[in-house]
Design a protein around this motif. Structure first.
Motif, mmCIF file in Angstrom:
data_model
loop_
_atom_site.group_PDB
_atom_site.id
_atom_site.type_symbol
_atom_site.label_atom_id
_atom_site.label_comp_id
_atom_site.label_asym_id
_atom_site.label_seq_id
_atom_site.Cartn_x
_atom_site.Cartn_y
_atom_site.Cartn_z
ATOM 1 N N PRO A 255 -19.209 -20.339 18.002
ATOM 2 C CA PRO A 255 -20.341 -19.412 17.877
ATOM 3 C C PRO A 255 -19.862 -17.958 17.900
ATOM 4 C CG PRO A 255 -20.744 -21.077 19.576
ATOM 5 C CD PRO A 255 -19.289 -21.166 19.225
ATOM 6 N N LEU A 256 -20.279 -17.204 16.924
ATOM 7 C CA LEU A 256 -19.981 -15.780 16.878
ATOM 8 C C LEU A 256 -21.018 -14.999 17.679
ATOM 9 C CD1 LEU A 256 -19.227 -15.500 13.060
ATOM 10 C CD2 LEU A 256 -17.556 -15.136 14.887
ATOM 11 N N VAL A 257 -20.592 -13.892 18.260
ATOM 12 C CA VAL A 257 -21.543 -12.961 18.859
ATOM 13 C C VAL A 257 -22.234 -12.223 17.714
ATOM 14 C CG1 VAL A 257 -21.839 -10.963 20.357
ATOM 15 C CG2 VAL A 257 -20.114 -12.714 20.919
ATOM 16 N N LEU A 258 -23.564 -12.206 17.751
ATOM 17 C CA LEU A 258 -24.332 -11.598 16.667
ATOM 18 C C LEU A 258 -25.139 -10.417 17.190
ATOM 19 C CD1 LEU A 258 -25.749 -14.811 14.934
ATOM 20 C CD2 LEU A 258 -23.711 -13.513 14.307
ATOM 21 N N PRO A 259 -24.976 -9.243 16.605
ATOM 22 C CA PRO A 259 -25.845 -8.122 16.973
ATOM 23 C C PRO A 259 -27.266 -8.381 16.493
ATOM 24 C CG PRO A 259 -24.443 -7.538 15.123
ATOM 25 C CD PRO A 259 -23.986 -8.891 15.567
ATOM 26 N N ASP A 260 -28.207 -7.594 16.963
ATOM 27 C CA ASP A 260 -29.600 -7.768 16.551
ATOM 28 C C ASP A 260 -29.755 -7.631 15.047
ATOM 29 O OD1 ASP A 260 -30.335 -8.130 19.174
ATOM 30 O OD2 ASP A 260 -30.854 -6.025 19.510
ATOM 31 N N GLU A 261 -29.038 -6.696 14.465
ATOM 32 C CA GLU A 261 -29.043 -6.506 13.016
ATOM 33 C C GLU A 261 -27.607 -6.472 12.530
ATOM 34 O OE1 GLU A 261 -31.591 -6.346 10.914
ATOM 35 O OE2 GLU A 261 -33.156 -6.496 12.459
ATOM 36 N N VAL A 262 -27.259 -7.348 11.622
ATOM 37 C CA VAL A 262 -25.906 -7.377 11.067
ATOM 38 C C VAL A 262 -25.913 -6.576 9.765
ATOM 39 C CG1 VAL A 262 -24.013 -8.802 10.199
ATOM 40 C CG2 VAL A 262 -25.451 -9.645 12.079
#
Length: 248
Positions: free
Chosen positions: A210-217
């Motif tokens: 699992p990648l860390v995902l910002p709120d908006e990529v």
């Protein structure tokens, strides 16, 4: 004119590689691979004019490849061990904390496949910044745990202590799909941007953890018209970039 043509996936990769050296100052850029090499040359010609480029042996070269000076081996070693070099290496495997493997697949004592070997990866990764270039983003490369640690990741450097963390830094990982970094509290890999035409879901599906995902990529930044002209007409007029990363 070439500037009016939309940027290709390969050109976004060149731009993303070039930005790895943004703000580095006078350091030795050591790109490995065609697209990282084009990125380093683009950075030198535009926003990072103090970068030092080399022919890979003993000569410092300008952005056109012409010799600028001599780089004796002792001076090269001084740059390597003092944090004044930024390599962009390849990776057969990368895990979520940036540990890299280029040595073997499978158990070290009886590997299923022998690869390049450890080579200079440990020394590089603890002595100066190291970024990575992966031309084919897949779960075979982005694995939960590498089979052997060659390039040192953030968790391994922290476990080794101050001697390993003093210069250790992994600014970015560039692939044919996205740009990734480790700008997270625990230094786990984060999706920093996706190239145009790529979705977050595609990147996560091609990643074995699992990648860390910002709120908006965001999307990887657009190359400027001047950058496209340099890539197409000056740095890579033969179009080698498109052989490394074909059009999507």
């Amino acid at each position: 004119m070439t500037e009016t043509l939309p940027a290709t996936r390969a050109e976004y990769c060149v731009i993303a590689c070039a930005d790895a050296w943004r703000g580095n100052g006078e350091v030795l850029a050591s790109p490995m691979g065609a697209i990282p090499s084009f990125g380093a040359r683009l950075a030198r010609r535009t926003f990072s004019p103090d970068l030092l480029l080399t022919d890979g042996e003993a000569v410092l070269v300008g952005p056109d490849g012409q010799p600028e000076g001599w780089l004796p081996y002792r001076q090269h070693l001084a740059l390597v061990t003092g944090g004044k070099r930024h390599v962009m290496m390849g990776a057969s495997q990368l895990d979520r904390f940036g540990n890299q493997n280029i040595s073997c697949i499978g158990d070290w004592q009886r590997p299923a496949r022998q690869l390049l070997g450890v080579r200079g990866a440990p020394v590089n990764s603890v002595n100066h910044p190291v970024s990575y270039w992966v031309p084919r983003h897949s779960p075979r490369v982005f694995v939960a745990k590498v089979d052997m640690i060659c390039g040192v990741g953030y968790d391994s450097a922290a476990a080794a202590g101050p001697s390993a963390t003093r210069y250790h830094r992994i600014p970015r990982v560039v692939t044919d799909l996205a740009v990734l970094d480790f700008e997270t509290p625990d230094r786990a890999m984060r999706l920093a941007s996706v190239h145009p035409g790529v979705t977050v879901g595609q990147v996560q599906e091609a990643t074995g953890f699992p990648l860390v995902l910002p709120d908006e990529v965001p999307h990887t930044r657009e190359p400027t018209a001047a950058e496209l002209r340099l890539i197409r007409d000056v740095i890579d007029p033969e179009g080698r970039r498109d052989r490394e990363v074909p059009a999507a």
